[in-house]
Design an enzyme around this catalytic site. Structure first.
Site, PDB file in Angstrom:
ATOM      1  NE  ARG A  41      -3.740  -2.317   0.031  1.00  0.00           N
ATOM      2  CZ  ARG A  41      -3.537  -3.558  -0.385  1.00  0.00           C
ATOM      3  NH1 ARG A  41      -2.345  -3.899  -0.896  1.00  0.00           N
ATOM      4  NH2 ARG A  41      -4.493  -4.464  -0.308  1.00  0.00           N
ATOM      5  CB  VAL A  77      23.847  11.472  22.554  1.00  0.00           C
ATOM      6  CG1 VAL A  77      24.589  12.084  21.372  1.00  0.00           C
ATOM      7  CG2 VAL A  77      23.173  10.173  22.135  1.00  0.00           C
ATOM      8  CG  ASP A 113      14.340  15.777  27.249  1.00  0.00           C
ATOM      9  OD1 ASP A 113      15.539  16.100  27.065  1.00  0.00           O
ATOM     10  OD2 ASP A 113      13.959  15.112  28.224  1.00  0.00           O
ATOM     11  CG  ASN A 114      18.459  18.563  26.297  1.00  0.00           C
ATOM     12  OD1 ASN A 114      19.537  18.974  25.858  1.00  0.00           O
ATOM     13  ND2 ASN A 114      18.246  17.255  26.517  1.00  0.00           N
ATOM     14  CD  GLU A 128      20.675  23.003  27.116  1.00  0.00           C
ATOM     15  OE1 GLU A 128      19.781  22.121  26.999  1.00  0.00           O
ATOM     16  OE2 GLU A 128      20.469  24.096  27.661  1.00  0.00           O
ATOM     17  CB  THR A 129      20.702  16.870  23.463  1.00  0.00           C
ATOM     18  OG1 THR A 129      20.955  16.778  24.871  1.00  0.00           O
ATOM     19  CG2 THR A 129      21.131  15.570  22.805  1.00  0.00           C
ATOM     20  CB  CYS A 157       6.939  17.796  29.444  1.00  0.00           C
ATOM     21  SG  CYS A 157       8.517  17.014  29.790  1.00  0.00           S
ATOM     22  CB  CYS A 191      26.313  25.803   9.141  1.00  0.00           C
ATOM     23  SG  CYS A 191      25.326  27.328   9.237  1.00  0.00           S
TER      24      CYS A 191
END
Length: 338
Positions: free
Chosen positions: A7, A105, A125-126, A128-129, A182, A242
């Site tokens: 599908r 990590v 969830d942050n 910084e990571t 959260c 970058c």
């Protein structure tokens, strides 16, 4: 090609050729919480060739309302999210190679973890990571599919490798403030699924040959507000992540003990350098007479100590539950570890 994808192949933008590309793709999922577990399930059901899902945490009762891969038995067993996710994902689709890794990590391991993959899906969830992942993906030349949600609000941003596209570091000033978590305002499951679906759709589009559109999209499912912004013009020539001569500032490692107050509960994480790794079996035997509610499995040692629950992982991390005070957490850990 297996009939289980028939599908999906009938969908014209994918087709048989697109499905072959999906089957060949290797995706790294950063975090096995709400976004990571939802995105992982979609990608595994889609037939991605290989999925590596990495998370530092164990399952809590407060996770179950929005982290759809897990069941109550996983919480009772105090399984790490990555281990529970691997078990469930293997059961969903045996065609896909699944690697669940229990780890934090950090600058010292992120490049090694990301290498060998084609794409990175954000389930952390942050900020910084996320910025760490942004730098690592730029250095390795990997597309990074960012996502974040809190309350009923979700945000997505696909970050490609084209020289004229901005990265997450470029957009820092344009992103919403990070004061809402959260832990302070909660989160509802529908926005998790919506945000993960957008991340996964962008990833599947890119795998199957579509050009990446550097667009920042947000949705509030409770108020019905939606916004989208093409951020290509926000590329910063002087961005340290970058630019033509990047320094990748978030990849700078340190051998100091690192601390973090975790989102979603009263918990402090302490991380020791590699020089202070602890053998779990030996540690569990040593503290038997000092602690209560001792649990030892191949992934961790959990116990009650001075009215706090402590969880020690094999990679040298400890979670101190019941406090947001870093100084207090350090004292508790020092009392047990010596």
């Amino acid at each position: 090609m297996s009939q289980k994808y028939s599908r999906q192949e009938l969908f014209a933008p994918i087709g048989k050729e697109g499905q072959k590309r999906i089957r060949a793709a290797k995706v790294f999922i950063l975090g096995a919480g709400a976004l990571g577990s939802s995105g992982a399930e979609m990608l595994v059901r889609a037939g991605v060739g290989e999925v590596t899902i990495v998370d530092r945490d164990i399952l809590e009762w407060t996770n179950l309302h929005r982290q759809q891969l897990y069941a109550e038995e996983d919480v009772v067993a105090q399984l790490p999210k990555a281990a529970a996710a691997e078990k469930r994902l293997r059961a969903i689709n045996s065609d896909v190679k699944i690697n669940g890794i229990v780890a934090d990590v950090t600058p010292r391991n992120v490049l090694e973890l990301f290498e060998g993959h084609d794409f990175v899906l954000d389930g952390t969830d942050n900020i910084e990571t996320r910025l760490l992942a942004n730098d690592a993906c730029l250095q390795l030349g990997l597309p990074f599919f960012m996502g974040a949600c809190v309350g009923s609000y979700g945000l997505t941003f696909p970050i490609g490798v084209a020289e004229d596209q901005p990265c997450l570091h470029c957009l820092l000033e344009a992103l919403p403030p990070q004061s809402l978590t959260c832990d302070t305002v909660g989160v509802i499951s529908p926005i998790v699924v919506t945000t993960a679906a957008r991340q996964t759709a962008e990833l599947l589009k890119y795998i199957t040959g579509a050009e990446m559109n550097p667009r920042l999209e947000s949705t509030d499912l409770w108020t019905g507000e939606r916004a989208a912004m093409n951020v290509k013009s926000m590329k910063k020539p002087s961005c340290p992540s970058c630019s033509d001569n990047p320094s990748y500032p978030f990849l700078s490692a340190t051998e100091m003990v690192r601390t973090a107050v975790l989102c979603g509960r009263d918990t402090v994480q302490l991380t020791w350098p590699k020089s202070r790794q602890i053998e779990l079996a030996v540690f569990a035997e040593t503290i038997k007479g000092t602690v209560s509610k001792l649990v030892h499995n191949p992934f961790l040692v959990s116990c009650e100590y001075h009215n706090h629950r402590l969880v020690l992982f094999c990679d040298g991390r400890m979670l101190v539950h019941g406090t947001k005070d870093v100084t207090e957490a350090r004292k508790i850990a020092a009392g047990l570890l010596g």
